[in-house]
Design a protein around this motif. Structure first.
Motif, PDB file in Angstrom:
ATOM      1  N   GLY A  63       0.870  -1.135  -0.624  1.00  0.00           N
ATOM      2  CA  GLY A  63      -0.063  -0.060  -0.452  1.00  0.00           C
ATOM      3  C   GLY A  63       0.847   1.558   0.016  1.00  0.00           C
ATOM      4  N   ILE A  64       2.161   1.513   1.132  1.00  0.00           N
ATOM      5  CA  ILE A  64       3.174   2.312   0.885  1.00  0.00           C
ATOM      6  C   ILE A  64       3.543   2.321  -0.439  1.00  0.00           C
ATOM      7  N   THR A  65       3.724   1.678  -1.086  1.00  0.00           N
ATOM      8  CA  THR A  65       4.866   1.436  -2.141  1.00  0.00           C
ATOM      9  C   THR A  65       3.871   2.094  -3.455  1.00  0.00           C
ATOM     10  N   PHE A  66       2.686   1.795  -3.202  1.00  0.00           N
ATOM     11  CA  PHE A  66       1.381   2.079  -4.693  1.00  0.00           C
ATOM     12  C   PHE A  66       1.598   3.911  -4.615  1.00  0.00           C
TER      13      PHE A  66
ATOM     14  N   TYR B 224      -7.574  -3.201   3.478  1.00  0.00           N
ATOM     15  CA  TYR B 224      -6.270  -3.005   3.245  1.00  0.00           C
ATOM     16  C   TYR B 224      -6.528  -2.440   1.492  1.00  0.00           C
ATOM     17  N   LEU B 225      -7.828  -2.792   0.490  1.00  0.00           N
ATOM     18  CA  LEU B 225      -7.874  -1.947  -0.691  1.00  0.00           C
ATOM     19  C   LEU B 225      -8.734  -1.016  -0.249  1.00  0.00           C
ATOM     20  N   PHE B 226      -9.296  -1.321   0.587  1.00  0.00           N
ATOM     21  CA  PHE B 226     -10.125   0.222   0.913  1.00  0.00           C
ATOM     22  C   PHE B 226      -9.921   1.732   1.350  1.00  0.00           C
ATOM     23  N   LEU B 227      -8.068   1.190   2.013  1.00  0.00           N
ATOM     24  CA  LEU B 227      -7.024   2.205   2.209  1.00  0.00           C
ATOM     25  C   LEU B 227      -6.550   2.630   1.459  1.00  0.00           C
ATOM     26  N   ALA B 228      -5.835   1.693   0.779  1.00  0.00           N
ATOM     27  CA  ALA B 228      -4.913   2.012  -0.186  1.00  0.00           C
ATOM     28  C   ALA B 228      -4.808   2.325  -1.581  1.00  0.00           C
ATOM     29  N   SER B 229      -6.629   2.375  -1.579  1.00  0.00           N
ATOM     30  CA  SER B 229      -6.352   2.531  -3.475  1.00  0.00           C
ATOM     31  C   SER B 229      -7.446   3.949  -3.460  1.00  0.00           C
ATOM     32  N   GLY B 230      -8.472   4.051  -2.003  1.00  0.00           N
ATOM     33  CA  GLY B 230      -9.466   4.747  -1.624  1.00  0.00           C
ATOM     34  C   GLY B 230      -8.962   6.383  -0.956  1.00  0.00           C
ATOM     35  N   VAL B 231      -9.053   5.555  -0.441  1.00  0.00           N
ATOM     36  CA  VAL B 231      -8.489   6.701   1.413  1.00  0.00           C
ATOM     37  C   VAL B 231      -7.362   7.363   1.076  1.00  0.00           C
ATOM     38  N   PHE B 232      -6.558   6.885   1.348  1.00  0.00           N
ATOM     39  CA  PHE B 232      -4.832   7.728   0.878  1.00  0.00           C
ATOM     40  C   PHE B 232      -4.979   8.136  -0.372  1.00  0.00           C
TER      41      PHE B 232
ATOM     42  N   LEU C  34       0.163  -3.345  -5.861  1.00  0.00           N
ATOM     43  CA  LEU C  34      -0.644  -3.231  -4.880  1.00  0.00           C
ATOM     44  C   LEU C  34      -1.608  -4.625  -4.626  1.00  0.00           C
ATOM     45  N   TRP C  35      -2.071  -4.906  -6.125  1.00  0.00           N
ATOM     46  CA  TRP C  35      -3.044  -5.947  -6.138  1.00  0.00           C
ATOM     47  C   TRP C  35      -2.394  -7.339  -5.674  1.00  0.00           C
ATOM     48  N   LEU C  36      -0.631  -7.612  -5.262  1.00  0.00           N
ATOM     49  CA  LEU C  36       0.284  -8.478  -4.489  1.00  0.00           C
ATOM     50  C   LEU C  36      -0.467  -8.923  -3.370  1.00  0.00           C
ATOM     51  N   PRO C  37      -0.732  -8.346  -1.876  1.00  0.00           N
ATOM     52  CA  PRO C  37      -2.047  -9.058  -0.717  1.00  0.00           C
ATOM     53  C   PRO C  37      -2.570  -9.811  -1.672  1.00  0.00           C
ATOM     54  N   LEU C  38      -3.774  -9.977  -2.818  1.00  0.00           N
ATOM     55  CA  LEU C  38      -5.057  -9.710  -2.814  1.00  0.00           C
ATOM     56  C   LEU C  38      -4.936 -11.715  -4.348  1.00  0.00           C
TER      57      LEU C  38
ATOM     58  N   LEU D  63       1.544   0.543 -14.472  1.00  0.00           N
ATOM     59  CA  LEU D  63       1.945  -0.501 -14.801  1.00  0.00           C
ATOM     60  C   LEU D  63       1.866  -2.299 -13.720  1.00  0.00           C
ATOM     61  N   ALA D  64       3.036  -1.502 -13.395  1.00  0.00           N
ATOM     62  CA  ALA D  64       4.111  -2.380 -11.871  1.00  0.00           C
ATOM     63  C   ALA D  64       3.566  -1.756 -10.723  1.00  0.00           C
ATOM     64  N   ALA D  65       3.070  -0.948 -10.802  1.00  0.00           N
ATOM     65  CA  ALA D  65       2.572  -0.038  -8.993  1.00  0.00           C
ATOM     66  C   ALA D  65       1.250  -1.010  -9.158  1.00  0.00           C
TER      67      ALA D  65
END
Length: 216
Positions: free
Chosen positions: A144-147, A206-214, A184-188, A178-180
């Motif tokens: 999430g941080i990397t993305f 995780y997906l809500f926070l990493a791809s939405g909130v942050f 992002l989806w690696l944990p899922l 594309l790499a990012a």
């Protein structure tokens, strides 16, 4: 519409290899980008080679038989939003097209590509020296941080002005996006199932926070 233009040193496009910003007025005249075609062909060729090389000596499951179609769908979407006209519009004319590219790369094409990679592609990778780093990158916090670091850094005015003005920079931006998205989806959707987070609740959070909130 929001007009978003960048000037190209020299004032024109000397070679249509990749979509870049242009000082020329927009035209609906088709423009070929050979670099995009070549990149798609290379990715498809590597996938076919890996499929033939690592295919197990057993009947494939129904899920595995569908994987090439998922992979092809992801690569096809990448081609669609990178090539003319969306790629050219996003590179130097419309910020809305630029954001459409980023969203398709990270939220649609990247997961489709990962769904299309069978676990046996990685059978020989677990003994490699880089595997522990890959496992660390698959952790939700790290991914999430990397993305989000990539998201913020590649959308800063300095990076956009520097990269989008030339073909190599635009190519680099597309590859990084594309790499990012895949990170992002690696944990899922990690092809190595043992590296996926086991809790569906944690995956959803995780997906809500990493791809939405942050990002917001």
């Amino acid at each position: 519409a929001t007009v978003w233009r960048r000037s190209v040193p020299g004032g024109g496009r000397l070679m249509q290899w990749w979509c870049t910003a242009s000082s020329e007025p927009w035209s609906w005249a088709w423009t070929p980008y050979q670099g995009i075609w070549l990149s798609v062909a290379v990715v498809a060729g590597l996938y076919v080679r890996a499929w033939r090389r690592h295919r197990p000596d057993r009947p494939l499951t129904a899920v595995e038989r569908r994987m090439p179609w998922w992979f092809a769908s992801g690569v096809g979407l990448l081609w669609l939003v990178t090539d003319w006209p969306i790629g050219a519009l996003g590179a130097g004319y419309l910020a809305s097209m630029h954001m459409l590219q980023f969203m398709v790369y990270t939220l649609i094409a990247a997961p489709l590509v990962m769904i299309g990679i069978p676990s046996w592609f990685l059978d020989g990778a677990r003994a490699k020296s880089w595997w522990p780093s890959f496992a660390t990158l698959s952790k939700p916090v790290v991914a999430g941080i990397t993305f989000n670091v990539v998201l913020l850094s590649t959308h800063s005015p300095f990076v956009v002005d520097l990269a989008r003005a030339n073909q190599l920079g635009s190519f680099f931006m597309d590859v990084v996006w594309l790499a990012a998205g895949m990170i992002l989806w690696l944990p899922l959707l990690n092809p190595a199932r043992e590296l996926r987070h086991p809790s569906l609740a944690v995956q959803a959070l995780y997906l809500f926070l990493a791809s939405g909130v942050f990002p917001m």
